[in-house]
Design an enzyme around this catalytic site. Structure first.
Site, mmCIF file in Angstrom:
data_model
loop_
_atom_site.group_PDB
_atom_site.id
_atom_site.type_symbol
_atom_site.label_atom_id
_atom_site.label_comp_id
_atom_site.label_asym_id
_atom_site.label_seq_id
_atom_site.Cartn_x
_atom_site.Cartn_y
_atom_site.Cartn_z
ATOM 1 N N GLU A 129 8.943 -1.912 -7.929
ATOM 2 C CA GLU A 129 8.200 -0.658 -7.723
ATOM 3 C C GLU A 129 8.859 0.235 -6.675
ATOM 4 O O GLU A 129 8.882 1.460 -6.792
ATOM 5 C CB GLU A 129 6.763 -0.985 -7.289
ATOM 6 C CG GLU A 129 5.863 0.217 -7.117
ATOM 7 C CD GLU A 129 5.662 0.969 -8.424
ATOM 8 O OE1 GLU A 129 4.966 0.462 -9.300
ATOM 9 O OE2 GLU A 129 6.224 2.094 -8.564
ATOM 10 N N LYS A 205 17.907 6.153 -9.662
ATOM 11 C CA LYS A 205 16.467 6.095 -9.938
ATOM 12 C C LYS A 205 16.172 6.581 -11.355
ATOM 13 O O LYS A 205 15.355 6.010 -12.076
ATOM 14 C CB LYS A 205 15.710 6.929 -8.894
ATOM 15 C CG LYS A 205 15.846 6.325 -7.487
ATOM 16 C CD LYS A 205 15.419 7.286 -6.397
ATOM 17 C CE LYS A 205 15.603 6.673 -5.021
ATOM 18 N NZ LYS A 205 15.447 7.613 -3.924
HETATM 19 N N1 HSE Z 1 17.748 7.799 0.742
HETATM 20 C C1 HSE Z 1 16.670 7.977 -0.187
HETATM 21 C C2 HSE Z 1 16.086 9.375 -0.044
HETATM 22 C C3 HSE Z 1 15.560 7.001 -0.002
HETATM 23 O O1 HSE Z 1 16.535 10.145 0.793
HETATM 24 O O2 HSE Z 1 15.191 9.685 -0.802
HETATM 25 C C4 HSE Z 1 15.848 5.665 -0.578
HETATM 26 O O3 HSE Z 1 16.091 5.755 -1.945
#
Ligand code: HSE
Length: 433
Positions: A129, A205
């Site tokens: 998640e 992602k």
């Molecule tokens: N470095 C990422 C961001 C958070 O700035 O959203 C971790 O995925």
């Protein structure tokens, strides 16, 4: 009360958040689930490093194998990050029959297929998640709440650092380099922020959401990725004048011909939901054929929001363990829209924002518009600013109607050869929600 033993690898920011949530909310979790979550061992190769919480000394080890090989441990939480040693820890844990919870988007984007298939063979669960959107429950929403839908599109602000930088540039008119430097000094941005600002983190992602929503494990390298390094305060100001904000969006759309997928800066109309997401917040806008448009919003990073997602996965596995019915959460590859049917960006169509820097000589605007016209690009509006004091160059801003990217790139190449063009041309896609 049944007890579930947990081993944690990596006591960094999120790891400390997990320890804190497990401590501060143990009673409420026990009351809710009837299960005691026992954090038995914490592995970190630098236990003396300064941290936001004090680590319980008796539980500490420098050797992750101590918990991976501990038969009493049911769930291994991997919070090391990256695709190197973290992969070994995850694969060894699976091999030893342990359920795994991870926040590691890079690992799943590159090795998800192997990890999920090994987990399925061993009958263990993988909780992830926290890998997308920090504390936002987008993984469970996609796997469960949207499961009845044919997902039509996903558009999201999935990187807090780049959204913070763009929001600050928009609010104060600062340049990219200055905001990045300030964000690093304040500790918001990593010392090496390239994955965040070059769109790679958002693409990791996106590939996880594509796997869940479209049933396909994409070859990560095939996703079109652009970051925000080239966005200037001038483009942000013109976008604002035209009624838009510039946002780094991760986009996946199901089309007749295949899947359109990419991460790139876009102009989004002011007043729409994604345009209003500011600072380090994330938001993911999902359209399903039955549910219609939905949006999940929240903190996409940070110690406690990310820990909230990690612990929710631990609770999920623990519940299944206590009922004796754990089941591998392997995303099943069912989609026909795999890498092979990923639509090349050159074949996509959208509206564009263009900014030319040109010498203010008679006929230049006509030459630009006529070249665009010859390449099938129709113009929606033009703004030509007057000369700056003492300067002979002018910015020419053009908004196009929907055009094919291949045609646009060809036109830009031809226009770039004009003697009167004095600077780099900006082109930014416009995303209509
Ligand atoms: N470095 C990422 C961001 C958070 O700035 O959203 C971790 O995925």
């Amino acid at each position: 009360m049944s007890v579930v033993n947990i081993g944690l690898i990596g006591a960094g920011t999120v790891g400390c958040g997990v320890i804190k949530v497990l401590n501060q909310n143990s009673e409420i979790i026990e009351n809710r689930t009837g299960i005691k979550l026992n954090l038995k061992t914490i592995a970190d190769n630098d236990p003396l490093r300064k941290r936001p919480i004090r680590l319980p000394k008796k539980k500490l080890t420098k050797n992750a194998q101590d918990l991976i090989n501990d038969e009493s441990i049911d769930i291994v939480v991997e919070l090391v990050g990256g695709t190197g040693i973290a992969k070994d820890f995850v694969m060894e844990s699976i091999k030893n029959g342990k359920h795994v919870v991870t926040a590691n988007k890079a690992l799943l984007a590159h090795h998800g297929k192997t990890i999920f298939s090994e987990a399925a063979k061993k009958g263990v669960e993988i909780g992830f998640e926290a890998s997308v959107g920090g504390g936002i429950p987008i993984i469970k929403s996609t796997q469960e709440s949207f499961a009845a839908n044919n997902i039509l599109s996903i558009r999201g602000i999935m990187n807090g650092t780049s959204n913070y930088i763009l929001s600050t540039m928009t609010e104060h008119g600062y340049e990219f380099d200055d905001v990045l430097k300030e964000a690093q000094e304040k500790g918001y941005a990593e010392a090496d922020p390239s994955f965040d600002i070059d769109g790679v983190d958002a693409a990791h992602k996106l590939s996880i959401l594509i796997m869940l929503s479209f049933g396909t494990f994409l070859n990560f390298d095939k996703i079109h990725v652009e970051g925000i390094r080239n966005i200037s305060s001038l483009d942000i100001a013109y976008a604002d004048e035209l009624g838009y904000k510039i946002k780094l969006l991760a986009i996946a759309k199901s089309k007749e011909a295949g899947l359109e997928a990419g991460v790139y800066p876009t102009l989004v109309k002011k007043g729409t939901q994604l345009a209003d997401v500011s600072g380090a917040f994330n938001a993911i806008y999902v359209v399903g054929d039955a549910v219609g448009p939905t949006m999940l919003y929240g903190m996409g990073a940070g110690m406690m929001p990310t820990a909230s997602a990690v612990v929710s996965d631990i609770i999920g596995v623990a519940k299944h363990l206590s009922l004796g019915n754990t089941h591998p959460t392997t995303p099943r590859p069912y989609g026909s829209k795999g890498s092979s049917s990923l639509i090349n960006m050159r074949e996509t169509s959208t509206k564009y924002y263009l900014r030319f820097q040109a010498a203010d000589i008679p006929g230049i605007l006509g030459n630009i518009t006529s070249c665009l016209g010859k390449n099938n690009i129709s113009i929606e509006s033009v703004i030509q600013k007057s000369r700056h004091l003492g300067g002979g160059d002018v910015p020419i801003v053009i908004m196009t109607h929907e055009a094919r990217e291949e045609d646009l790139l060809l036109a830009l190449k031809q226009i770039g050869r004009f003697k009167a063009i004095t600077g780099k041309t900006s082109f930014i896609r416009i995303e209509e929600l």
